[in-house]
Design a protein around this motif. Structure first.
Motif, short mmCIF file in Angstrom:
data_model
loop_
_atom_site.label_atom_id
_atom_site.label_comp_id
_atom_site.label_asym_id
_atom_site.label_seq_id
_atom_site.Cartn_x
_atom_site.Cartn_y
_atom_site.Cartn_z
N VAL A 400 -1.17 6.55 -0.57
CA VAL A 400 -1.55 5.18 -0.92
C VAL A 400 -2.94 4.89 -0.38
CG1 VAL A 400 -0.96 2.74 -0.65
CG2 VAL A 400 0.86 4.43 -0.99
N ARG A 505 -1.30 -8.52 10.61
CA ARG A 505 -2.37 -7.70 11.18
C ARG A 505 -1.71 -6.66 12.10
NH1 ARG A 505 -6.07 -7.51 15.46
NH2 ARG A 505 -8.09 -6.81 14.69
N ASN A 506 -2.17 -5.43 11.99
CA ASN A 506 -1.66 -4.35 12.85
C ASN A 506 -0.13 -4.28 12.88
OD1 ASN A 506 -3.96 -2.99 13.67
ND2 ASN A 506 -4.42 -4.54 15.23
N1 SAH Z 1 -2.45 4.72 3.49
C1 SAH Z 1 -2.38 3.42 4.09
C2 SAH Z 1 -3.41 2.45 3.50
C3 SAH Z 1 -4.82 2.83 3.73
S1 SAH Z 1 -5.97 1.63 3.17
C4 SAH Z 1 -0.97 2.87 3.94
O1 SAH Z 1 -0.19 3.42 3.17
O2 SAH Z 1 -0.65 1.89 4.61
C5 SAH Z 1 -6.31 0.79 4.67
C6 SAH Z 1 -5.76 -0.63 4.63
O3 SAH Z 1 -4.36 -0.58 4.80
C7 SAH Z 1 -6.24 -1.52 5.75
O4 SAH Z 1 -7.49 -2.11 5.45
C8 SAH Z 1 -5.15 -2.57 5.78
O5 SAH Z 1 -5.31 -3.47 4.74
C9 SAH Z 1 -3.93 -1.74 5.45
N2 SAH Z 1 -3.17 -1.32 6.67
C10 SAH Z 1 -2.95 -0.07 7.09
N3 SAH Z 1 -2.17 -0.05 8.19
C11 SAH Z 1 -1.88 -1.34 8.47
C12 SAH Z 1 -1.09 -1.97 9.48
N4 SAH Z 1 -0.45 -1.26 10.41
N5 SAH Z 1 -1.02 -3.32 9.47
C13 SAH Z 1 -1.64 -4.04 8.51
N6 SAH Z 1 -2.40 -3.49 7.54
C14 SAH Z 1 -2.52 -2.15 7.51
#
Ligand code: SAH
Length: 560
Positions: A400, A505-506
């Protein structure tokens, strides 16, 4: 025999569970514990004591002889939380016993032996059949003794603590070999057996032909990866039965495809019957490789089956592994296993840091900084093509907005690719918010680094018009601050100002935070690149502080 000793009621309850699970392997020692431990120590190969470690140390200390002959001793605490390998971790098998007891009782195994703690892979966990002195060689690996690896097949293996020479040996080969008492052989799936058969060929005749051909050629049946034949014979019972008996797939090819393969022994009979001058040799050779056994006929008269054996070249292995959103317990067991299966790890440095402690010693780590995506993808594929076992990692799900697509765009069909799904950010965030994805939903990345803004905008508009829940990835960064407000404005053309919006967030990381707000009230300045933003559809509600999208309007009405 495993001697079981307990002192308290809780200990006796756990002891009885073990005794019930392993009735033939365990013996309960009743009476005063000191006496019970002494008797069990003299009579059993292993002991499980449902007692404090201190008590057991005092009881067994005077009984200890040497580590080659002493029984292995495991202690389980009163609360049943830990299974401690106390004495005889390797020689007495206490490490393995602690793990087994832990699994059965739901207790954490505690293993302090150095080599075990750093994770030498079990020979039986490499995904290849193994024969020979498995226990002796495993013990040698664990004790840090010299173990030589002979991997002429070049089959991709995880890092093993091996040397070029040693008393102990691991061979990786499809050949039948004489093993010493200090050797094991791992069987790589290298052999393709091409099979032809006349209609109604007896299963026994097909089986005997293949089995005998392998044996006479000095090849192991355990290395057979697949049986191959022509499409017209896909349902031929004798061939189907042989594949089942080997436990391998039966792969079929069209007559045209087989006719195009150059073979040493073509003949007219199959040409007339199925339209290719060779079935057995051509089907074995169709994907390349070395012809080890040219076409042979079965011994019966008339012969009703033919076979040929080819060794295909070793294939590198590329695992594309999603690490989940951050928390260790959201990393799947399969992802962990793949990280430990790899000899080379490729990834972004910050993700590598997240799982470095899980890697086996000797794993080659190729980490790079932000950007460099294409280079990472290329490196991973190149290493796999060189025959390595590679893990390419990404956060969330690696497919993704991540590494899987650039990697697979580079990859040719001469490597094996294994995808391991991960919990993507949208799902991790949804679980925190409530149930925002209860009906149709999409993810849209607002990063216009690789995608023109017009395309992104068109997709946001389509989602808005279709009333679909939207999760925005890459919503906002220092240099990209107008895209999120613009996207929200497009959604607001079709949704009420009070539409719930979740900002997470996070997710699942130490500084996780989440907020439930609305389309009208969302302050884009609170959003950054560590965040996903989920906008509800016209039916999404804030219920008790949780974001809930109904399963369906009609379904909801029916429920009322
Ligand atoms: N491969 C990742 C996505 C990568 S794109 C996945 O499947 O989650 C990167 C974006 O993913 C970030 O800018 C944010 O929008 C989101 N993201 C990734 N990890 C996150 C987390 N732990 N909490 C919130 N947003 C996250």
């Amino acid at each position: 025999m495993i001697g079981l000793i307990s002192a308290t009621a809780a200990g006796a309850a756990a002891r009885d569970r073990l005794a019930a699970a392993w009735p033939d392997r365990t013996r309960v020692y009743d009476g005063p514990v000191g006496d019970a431990v002494r008797r069990a120590f003299a009579e059993c190969e292993q002991l499980v004591c449902f007692l404090a470690t201190g008590a057991v140390v005092r009881l067994v200390a005077p009984l200890l002889g040497d580590k080659a002959s002493d029984p292995g001793v495991v202690c389980v605490d009163e609360g049943g939380r830990f299974a401690v390998s106390l004495v005889g971790g390797h020689g007495g098998g206490a490490n393995e016993l602690a793990r087994a007891v832990g699994e059965l009782l739901g207790a954490e195994p505690v293993v302090t032996t150095a080599t075990d703690a750093v994770g030498v892979p079990g020979l039986d966990t490499l995904g290849l059949p193994v024969e020979g002195a498995v226990a002796a060689v495993s013990r040698a690996l664990l004790d840090g003794e010299a173990v030589a690896l002979h991997n002429a097949s070049g089959w991709p293996l995880p890092p093993l603590p091996v040397a070029s020479e040693g008393t102990y040996g691991i061979r990786v080969t499809d050949r039948l070999v004489e093993l010493s008492e200090q050797e094991v052989v791992l069987r790589p799936p290298t052999l393709v057996v091409g099979v032809g058969a006349s209609r109604g060929a007896p299963a026994e005749e097909v089986w005997e032909l293949i089995e005998g051909s392998l044996r006479e050629a000095g090849l192991s049946a355990k290395s057979v990866a697949e049986l191959a034949t022509v499409d017209a014979k896909a349902g031929e019972p004798g061939i189907v039965a042989a594949a089942a008996r080997f436990g391998v797939p039966l792969v079929t090819h069209s007559a045209e495809e087989l006719a195009a393969v150059e073979v040493p022994n073509p003949s007219d009979a199959p040409l007339a019957a199925v339209g290719t001058p060779s079935v057995a040799e051509a089907a074995a050779l169709v994907q390349g490789g070395e012809l080890l056994v040219p076409k042979r006929k079965s011994a019966a008269t008339p012969a009703m089956a033919t076979c040929a054996v080819v060794r295909r070249p070793a294939r590198g292995r590329l695992a594309v592994v999603g690490l989940g959103p951050g928390a260790r317990d959201l990393l799947t067991p399969r992802a962990k296993a793949e990280l430990q299966r790899a000899s080379v790890l490729v990834g972004l440095d910050q993700y590598v840091d997240q799982i470095r402690d899980l890697l086996r010693p000797g794993t080659r780590v190729l980490e790079s900084g932000l950007g460099a995506e294409e280079e990472r993808a290329r490196t991973a594929v190149e290493e796999a093509r060189r025959g390595q076992a590679v893990a390419l990692i990404g956060s969330g799900d690696a497919g993704v907005y991540a590494m899987a697509s650039p990697a697979l765009a580079e990859a040719s069909d001469d490597i094996d690719v294994i995808g391991v799904p991960g919990v993507t950010a949208a799902l991790a965030a949804a679980a925190i918010l409530g149930a925002p994805l209860g009906h149709d939903h999409v993810s849209i990345s607002l990063s216009d680094l690789h995608t023109p803004w017009e395309v992104i905008e068109r997709r946001v508009r389509a989602a808005a018009e279709a009333d679909i829940v939207v999760t925005f990835y890459n919503p906002r960064s220092r240099g990209r601050d107008w895209q999120l407000p613009k996207a929200l404005a497009i959604l607001a053309e079709h949704r009420e100002p009070a539409t719930p919006v979740g900002v997470v967030r996070n997710a699942s990381r130490p500084d996780e935070s989440a907020r439930l707000t609305t389309l009208a009230a969302l302050d884009p300045a609170t959003v950054d690149m560590m965040t996903v933003v989920t906008v509800g559809n016209t039916a999404t509600r804030d219920i008790a502080g949780r974001m809930v999208t109904p399963r369906g309007y009609r379904w909801q009405e029916g429920a009322q």
